[in-house]
Design an enzyme around this catalytic site. Sequence first.
Site, PDB file in Angstrom:
ATOM      1  N   LYS A   1       0.825  -1.226   0.000  1.00 53.39           N
ATOM      2  CA  LYS A   1       0.000   0.000   0.000  1.00 53.39           C
ATOM      3  C   LYS A   1       0.849   1.262   0.000  1.00 53.39           C
ATOM      4  O   LYS A   1       0.634   2.157  -0.801  1.00 53.39           O
ATOM      5  CB  LYS A   1      -0.893   0.062   1.257  1.00 53.39           C
ATOM      6  CG  LYS A   1      -2.075  -0.852   1.268  1.00 53.39           C
ATOM      7  CD  LYS A   1      -3.018  -0.522   2.434  1.00 53.39           C
ATOM      8  CE  LYS A   1      -2.341  -0.499   3.801  1.00 53.39           C
ATOM      9  NZ  LYS A   1      -1.854  -1.786   4.289  1.00 53.39           N
TER      10      LYS A   1
ATOM     11  N   ARG B   1     -10.067   0.995   8.360  1.00 50.48           N
ATOM     12  CA  ARG B   1      -9.582  -0.347   8.645  1.00 50.48           C
ATOM     13  C   ARG B   1     -10.625  -1.221   9.330  1.00 50.48           C
ATOM     14  O   ARG B   1     -10.356  -2.381   9.597  1.00 50.48           O
ATOM     15  CB  ARG B   1      -8.379  -0.245   9.585  1.00 50.48           C
ATOM     16  CG  ARG B   1      -7.050  -0.504   8.914  1.00 50.48           C
ATOM     17  CD  ARG B   1      -5.981  -0.213   9.954  1.00 50.48           C
ATOM     18  NE  ARG B   1      -4.790  -0.970   9.732  1.00 50.48           N
ATOM     19  CZ  ARG B   1      -3.729  -0.500   9.068  1.00 50.48           C
ATOM     20  NH1 ARG B   1      -3.733   0.685   8.522  1.00 50.48           N
ATOM     21  NH2 ARG B   1      -2.651  -1.245   8.961  1.00 50.48           N
TER      22      ARG B   1
ATOM     23  N   ARG C   1      11.515  -6.358   5.116  1.00 47.82           N
ATOM     24  CA  ARG C   1      11.473  -4.883   4.944  1.00 47.82           C
ATOM     25  C   ARG C   1      12.354  -4.195   5.984  1.00 47.82           C
ATOM     26  O   ARG C   1      12.431  -4.613   7.124  1.00 47.82           O
ATOM     27  CB  ARG C   1      10.022  -4.413   5.110  1.00 47.82           C
ATOM     28  CG  ARG C   1       9.894  -2.899   5.277  1.00 47.82           C
ATOM     29  CD  ARG C   1       8.504  -2.415   5.038  1.00 47.82           C
ATOM     30  NE  ARG C   1       7.547  -2.899   6.024  1.00 47.82           N
ATOM     31  CZ  ARG C   1       6.225  -2.751   5.900  1.00 47.82           C
ATOM     32  NH1 ARG C   1       5.713  -2.162   4.847  1.00 47.82           N
ATOM     33  NH2 ARG C   1       5.422  -3.220   6.833  1.00 47.82           N
TER      34      ARG C   1
ATOM     35  N   ARG D   1      11.337  -1.945  11.176  1.00 48.90           N
ATOM     36  CA  ARG D   1      10.243  -1.179  11.782  1.00 48.90           C
ATOM     37  C   ARG D   1       9.821  -1.893  13.055  1.00 48.90           C
ATOM     38  O   ARG D   1       9.795  -3.116  13.103  1.00 48.90           O
ATOM     39  CB  ARG D   1       9.074  -1.145  10.793  1.00 48.90           C
ATOM     40  CG  ARG D   1       8.322   0.150  10.796  1.00 48.90           C
ATOM     41  CD  ARG D   1       7.382   0.191   9.613  1.00 48.90           C
ATOM     42  NE  ARG D   1       6.074  -0.360   9.953  1.00 48.90           N
ATOM     43  CZ  ARG D   1       5.036  -0.361   9.110  1.00 48.90           C
ATOM     44  NH1 ARG D   1       5.185   0.131   7.893  1.00 48.90           N
ATOM     45  NH2 ARG D   1       3.885  -0.871   9.485  1.00 48.90           N
TER      46      ARG D   1
ATOM     47  N   ARG E   1      -0.560  -8.462  13.133  1.00 52.26           N
ATOM     48  CA  ARG E   1      -1.179  -7.474  12.237  1.00 52.26           C
ATOM     49  C   ARG E   1      -1.945  -8.169  11.123  1.00 52.26           C
ATOM     50  O   ARG E   1      -3.023  -7.714  10.719  1.00 52.26           O
ATOM     51  CB  ARG E   1      -0.115  -6.538  11.667  1.00 52.26           C
ATOM     52  CG  ARG E   1       0.331  -5.487  12.687  1.00 52.26           C
ATOM     53  CD  ARG E   1       1.703  -4.923  12.386  1.00 52.26           C
ATOM     54  NE  ARG E   1       1.814  -4.368  11.054  1.00 52.26           N
ATOM     55  CZ  ARG E   1       2.919  -4.422  10.303  1.00 52.26           C
ATOM     56  NH1 ARG E   1       4.014  -5.016  10.755  1.00 52.26           N
ATOM     57  NH2 ARG E   1       2.927  -3.881   9.121  1.00 52.26           N
TER      58      ARG E   1
HETATM   59  P1  ADP Z   1       0.467  -1.920   7.738  1.00 54.06           P
HETATM   60  O1  ADP Z   1      -0.672  -1.678   6.804  1.00 54.06           O
HETATM   61  O2  ADP Z   1       1.639  -2.546   7.070  1.00 54.06           O
HETATM   62  O3  ADP Z   1       0.065  -2.635   9.000  1.00 54.06           O
HETATM   63  P2  ADP Z   1       0.527   0.877   8.559  1.00 54.06           P
HETATM   64  O4  ADP Z   1       1.716   1.752   8.516  1.00 54.06           O
HETATM   65  O5  ADP Z   1      -0.622   1.227   7.662  1.00 54.06           O
HETATM   66  O6  ADP Z   1       1.089  -0.566   8.226  1.00 54.06           O
HETATM   67  O7  ADP Z   1      -0.037   0.806  10.046  1.00 54.06           O
HETATM   68  C1  ADP Z   1       0.812   0.582  11.143  1.00 54.06           C
HETATM   69  C2  ADP Z   1       0.021   0.601  12.449  1.00 54.06           C
HETATM   70  O8  ADP Z   1      -0.587   1.889  12.648  1.00 54.06           O
HETATM   71  C3  ADP Z   1      -1.150  -0.375  12.539  1.00 54.06           C
HETATM   72  O9  ADP Z   1      -0.735  -1.682  12.923  1.00 54.06           O
HETATM   73  C4  ADP Z   1      -2.006   0.309  13.619  1.00 54.06           C
HETATM   74  O10 ADP Z   1      -1.476   0.115  14.911  1.00 54.06           O
HETATM   75  C5  ADP Z   1      -1.868   1.778  13.295  1.00 54.06           C
HETATM   76  N1  ADP Z   1      -2.920   2.228  12.356  1.00 54.06           N
HETATM   77  C6  ADP Z   1      -2.724   2.703  11.097  1.00 54.06           C
HETATM   78  N2  ADP Z   1      -3.902   3.015  10.525  1.00 54.06           N
HETATM   79  C7  ADP Z   1      -4.863   2.730  11.434  1.00 54.06           C
HETATM   80  C8  ADP Z   1      -6.288   2.816  11.447  1.00 54.06           C
HETATM   81  N3  ADP Z   1      -6.969   3.259  10.387  1.00 54.06           N
HETATM   82  N4  ADP Z   1      -6.945   2.411  12.558  1.00 54.06           N
HETATM   83  C9  ADP Z   1      -6.287   1.967  13.628  1.00 54.06           C
HETATM   84  N5  ADP Z   1      -4.958   1.850  13.689  1.00 54.06           N
HETATM   85  C10 ADP Z   1      -4.249   2.219  12.621  1.00 54.06           C
END
Ligand code: ADP
Length: 216
Positions: A13, A86, A125, A157, A168
């Site tokens: 993404k 999400r 990554r 990360r 996740r």
């Molecule tokens: P990925 O999609 O690879 O898990 P992101 O960088 O999009 O990575 O998200 C990392 C973390 O940030 C998530 O595991 C969560 O803890 C938090 N996060 C991001 N977007 C949201 C959201 N829309 N709602 C709740 N938590 C979020």
Amino acid sequence: MIVVLLGAPGSGKGTQAKFLSAKYGLVHLATGDIFRSEIAEKTPLGIKAQAYVKTGKLVPDDLVTEMVAARFNSNEGRYLLDGFPRNLAQAQSLSSILVHENLSIDLVVLLKISQELALERIISRRVCSQCGEVYNIQTKPALNGKCRTCGGDVVLREDDFEATARKRLMVFEDITRPMIAYYQSESVFREVDASRKPEDVNAALSMLIDSIFAKS
Ligand code: ADP
Ligand code: ZN
């Protein structure tokens, strides 16, 4: 134009969103990136979000929604959403925000990938701790542990440790998947095979967006 990019962790993404937002002049709204920078700067929001992000849990909806709403500004109206919504509650909040801004979603794309490949990508990554540039120990290595762009330290990360990455992926299946079903029944929904190399996924996504531009 509002484009929503959906996909499991590791589906690409962020990589695709950076490319598309530059190509089409969309504001890239990446909730994960915003949380990571708020955490690094120890802001009140960052302090509240930290424990969730670190352990691979979703940050509570009220914090996320408030943060996203604050970044919408009707003058722009051109957004690429990456990492939001999400879950179903966030999808509903997004519709309310958009109604309020007099905007609507033009495209929802799911980046499809298997869990195995997603996990493999996540654990290989690495990211630059200074500028956020994304590396991969197999396909795009850093230079002696340093960023090729800014020279910063390239690290794993905090939520990319295997156990957290698995968590996740589980959250994605249990919580985000049902929300995808909600979008799937809408006419703006499309899917792209995200197991291919980044340039091929770029091309498929560009084709989708071009077809929307052609219509409007
Ligand atoms: P990925 O999609 O690879 O898990 P992101 O960088 O999009 O990575 O998200 C990392 C973390 O940030 C998530 O595991 C969560 O803890 C938090 N996060 C991001 N977007 C949201 C959201 N829309 N709602 C709740 N938590 C979020
Ligand atoms: Zn860097």
